[in-house]
Design a protein around this motif. Structure first.
Motif, PDB file in Angstrom:
ATOM      1  N   VAL A  73      -4.702  14.563  -8.759  1.00 35.56           N
ATOM      2  CA  VAL A  73      -4.631  12.595  -8.373  1.00 35.56           C
ATOM      3  C   VAL A  73      -4.097  12.897  -7.528  1.00 35.56           C
ATOM      4  O   VAL A  73      -3.366  11.870  -6.550  1.00 35.56           O
ATOM      5  CB  VAL A  73      -4.317  12.277  -9.558  1.00 35.56           C
ATOM      6  N   ASP A  74      -3.057  14.417  -6.970  1.00 35.25           N
ATOM      7  CA  ASP A  74      -1.497  14.072  -6.499  1.00 35.25           C
ATOM      8  C   ASP A  74      -1.971  14.165  -4.750  1.00 35.25           C
ATOM      9  O   ASP A  74      -1.770  13.898  -4.039  1.00 35.25           O
ATOM     10  CB  ASP A  74      -0.454  15.698  -6.515  1.00 35.25           C
ATOM     11  N   SER A  75      -3.160  14.872  -4.929  1.00 26.75           N
ATOM     12  CA  SER A  75      -4.170  15.688  -3.229  1.00 26.75           C
ATOM     13  C   SER A  75      -4.525  14.747  -3.220  1.00 26.75           C
ATOM     14  O   SER A  75      -4.794  14.499  -2.046  1.00 26.75           O
ATOM     15  CB  SER A  75      -4.845  16.657  -3.976  1.00 26.75           C
ATOM     16  N   LEU A  76      -5.713  13.907  -4.423  1.00 25.55           N
ATOM     17  CA  LEU A  76      -6.204  12.256  -3.904  1.00 25.55           C
ATOM     18  C   LEU A  76      -5.102  11.668  -2.778  1.00 25.55           C
ATOM     19  O   LEU A  76      -5.771  10.772  -1.301  1.00 25.55           O
ATOM     20  CB  LEU A  76      -7.717  11.738  -4.467  1.00 25.55           C
ATOM     21  N   TYR A  77      -3.640  11.467  -4.248  1.00 24.41           N
ATOM     22  CA  TYR A  77      -2.799   9.932  -3.319  1.00 24.41           C
ATOM     23  C   TYR A  77      -2.865  10.621  -1.645  1.00 24.41           C
ATOM     24  O   TYR A  77      -2.128   9.690  -0.669  1.00 24.41           O
ATOM     25  CB  TYR A  77      -1.750  10.171  -4.251  1.00 24.41           C
ATOM     26  N   VAL A  78      -2.457  11.623  -1.296  1.00 24.64           N
ATOM     27  CA  VAL A  78      -1.225  12.410  -0.761  1.00 24.64           C
ATOM     28  C   VAL A  78      -2.585  12.133   0.526  1.00 24.64           C
ATOM     29  O   VAL A  78      -2.312  11.192   1.657  1.00 24.64           O
ATOM     30  CB  VAL A  78      -0.775  14.058  -0.417  1.00 24.64           C
ATOM     31  N   ARG A  79      -4.214  12.280   0.201  1.00 22.89           N
ATOM     32  CA  ARG A  79      -4.684  12.153   1.903  1.00 22.89           C
ATOM     33  C   ARG A  79      -5.527  10.959   1.665  1.00 22.89           C
ATOM     34  O   ARG A  79      -5.373  10.400   2.677  1.00 22.89           O
ATOM     35  CB  ARG A  79      -6.660  12.819   1.042  1.00 22.89           C
ATOM     36  N   SER A  80      -5.298  10.014   1.179  1.00 22.64           N
ATOM     37  CA  SER A  80      -5.781   8.330   1.260  1.00 22.64           C
ATOM     38  C   SER A  80      -3.907   7.969   1.518  1.00 22.64           C
ATOM     39  O   SER A  80      -4.603   7.094   3.013  1.00 22.64           O
ATOM     40  CB  SER A  80      -5.818   7.439   0.112  1.00 22.64           C
ATOM     41  N   ALA A  81      -3.091   8.305   1.216  1.00 24.36           N
ATOM     42  CA  ALA A  81      -1.657   8.011   2.317  1.00 24.36           C
ATOM     43  C   ALA A  81      -2.192   8.355   3.769  1.00 24.36           C
ATOM     44  O   ALA A  81      -1.617   7.888   5.041  1.00 24.36           O
ATOM     45  CB  ALA A  81      -0.776   8.586   1.876  1.00 24.36           C
ATOM     46  N   ARG A  82      -2.362   9.217   4.188  1.00 26.28           N
ATOM     47  CA  ARG A  82      -2.670   9.925   5.374  1.00 26.28           C
ATOM     48  C   ARG A  82      -3.413   9.121   6.805  1.00 26.28           C
ATOM     49  O   ARG A  82      -3.730   8.331   7.403  1.00 26.28           O
ATOM     50  CB  ARG A  82      -3.528  10.982   6.018  1.00 26.28           C
TER      51      ARG A  82
END
Length: 395
Positions: free
Chosen positions: A383-392
């Motif tokens: 979930v943390d990894s997906l959040y970082v990608r979506s923010a980018r």
């Protein structure tokens, strides 16, 4: 004859030198005859003479007479009152150097007399004063004394802090070997208290070497604590080798015999031999607070190991039978078993109505809970990894 020499009013250098020699001889004589009160009155009688000689010589004579009183057994109360008198006199005469040293001696005597609060109050004000003057040698003495005092009050963090301060002050100056040995001895005691017996052993060894070279009577205590550390790390077999070494043979006596008896009991894992050693060498083991504290935990460990070994074949056993096998009172065994159950040393319960101990099988750990926690942790990372990608992407 010596008293008549002291009554001579002459202030000539030769007369003063003769008086100093007379004081030294008289102090030795009164110490041999164990006349502590006479030494005290001598110190009072010499006060007019102290105004005629340099302050350094006065300090040497005063401390020499106080040391002489200390050599006479059973004079601790007299020493305390004598030091208090001298503190008042030095305060009135504005002799700061001497007053600080007498106050340090008084604090040590109060600590020996178990008057901890008074000793701590005296040391607190003295430390502030000496730190301002930056008298490093006296500061080492006082910090070391403060460390011992806090250790006696069971305040380990403050004892360690005071010892660190003593080491810092000692590093800046030349410290006499006896003083360095005392620092190492205190370091060993504090490390042993934290169950770091290997480090404690090395400090006790350093202290032993220093005291042994000086033929200081504290060498035997350092050696005794070295042997204690070996026993506590389950290296009791090394004890005989240390005692029979060249250095150890010089100190053969009740203290080392006591530690050898404890080491033998530990090697055989025998509580009976352990209790025999405690009974036969009571003065060397029970009355030494440092040894007593560690041997109490060693006794508990031995008792637990023996009880676990005895109850292992049973699922239900009478407490009286266990007490008979281990040769200890029933109530003592029952109390220890209940403590071990509460500490989760084994799974079981006490049936006090039947006087039995019921032992359960060790519960098998359920693997589902750790696996679930691991899965949740991995999902969290995703979930943390997906959040970082979506923010980018949004940026």
């Amino acid at each position: 004859m010596l008293y008549r020499l002291l009554e001579n009013p002459s202030a000539a250098p030769e007369a003063l030198r003769i008086k100093e020699q007379a004081i030294s001889n008289l102090t030795e004589l009164l110490t041999q005859e164990k006349k502590a009160e006479d030494l005290r009155s001598l110190l009072t009688q010499l006060r007019p003479f102290f105004s005629l000689i340099p302050k350094a010589k006065t300090a040497k004579i005063v401390r020499g007479i106080i040391d002489a009183v200390a050599k006479i057994p059973g004079t601790s109360d007299l020493q305390i009152s004598l030091c208090k008198e001298m503190v008042e006199w030095t305060r009135a005469e504005k002799r700061t150097f001497l007053r600080q040293r007498v106050e340090a001696r008084l604090a040590a005597l109060l600590m020996e007399n178990k008057e901890y609060s008074e000793a701590l109050t005296l040391l607190s004000s003295l430390i502030k004063e000496v730190r301002r003057l930056d008298d490093k040698l006296l500061l080492v003495d006082i910090d070391l004394l403060e460390s011992k005092l806090h250790f006696s009050l069971r305040n380990l963090p403050k004892a360690k802090a005071a010892l660190t301060a003593a080491r810092t002050a000692a590093n800046a100056i030349y410290v006499p070997p006896a003083q360095q040995g005392t620092i190492d001895l205190q370091s060993g005691i504090l490390h042993a208290e934290e169950k770091d017996y290997k480090t404690a052993y090395s400090y006790f060894f350093e202290a032993f070497e220093a005291f042994n070279a000086l033929e200081d009577p504290r060498a035997v205590f350092s050696l005794k604590y070295m042997l204690l550390c070996k026993i506590m790390v389950s290296q009791a077999d090394d004890v005989s080798g240390i005692i029979s070494s060249k250095a150890g043979l010089q100190y053969v006596g009740p203290d080392l015999d006591a530690m050898k008896a404890v080491a033998d009991a530990h090697s055989k894992r025998s509580l009976k031999f352990f209790e025999t050693a405690l009974r036969d060498y009571r003065a060397q083991l029970e009355e030494d607070p440092i040894v007593h504290r560690h041997l109490s935990s060693l006794y508990d460990t031995l008792l637990e190991q023996n009880l676990c070994r005895l109850i292992e074949p049973y699922s239900r056993v009478e407490i009286a039978h266990v007490a008979e096998m281990i040769e200890l009172p029933v109530d003592h065994v029952e109390k220890k078993l209940s403590q071990m159950i509460l500490d989760k040393k084994f799974a079981g319960t006490l049936d006090q109505g039947a006087g039995c101990l019921v032992i359960f099988d060790d519960p098998k750990p359920d693997a589902i809970f750790p696996a679930t926690l691991e899965t949740i942790a991995n999902i969290g990372k995703v979930v943390d990894s997906l959040y970082v990608r979506s923010a980018r992407i949004m940026a």
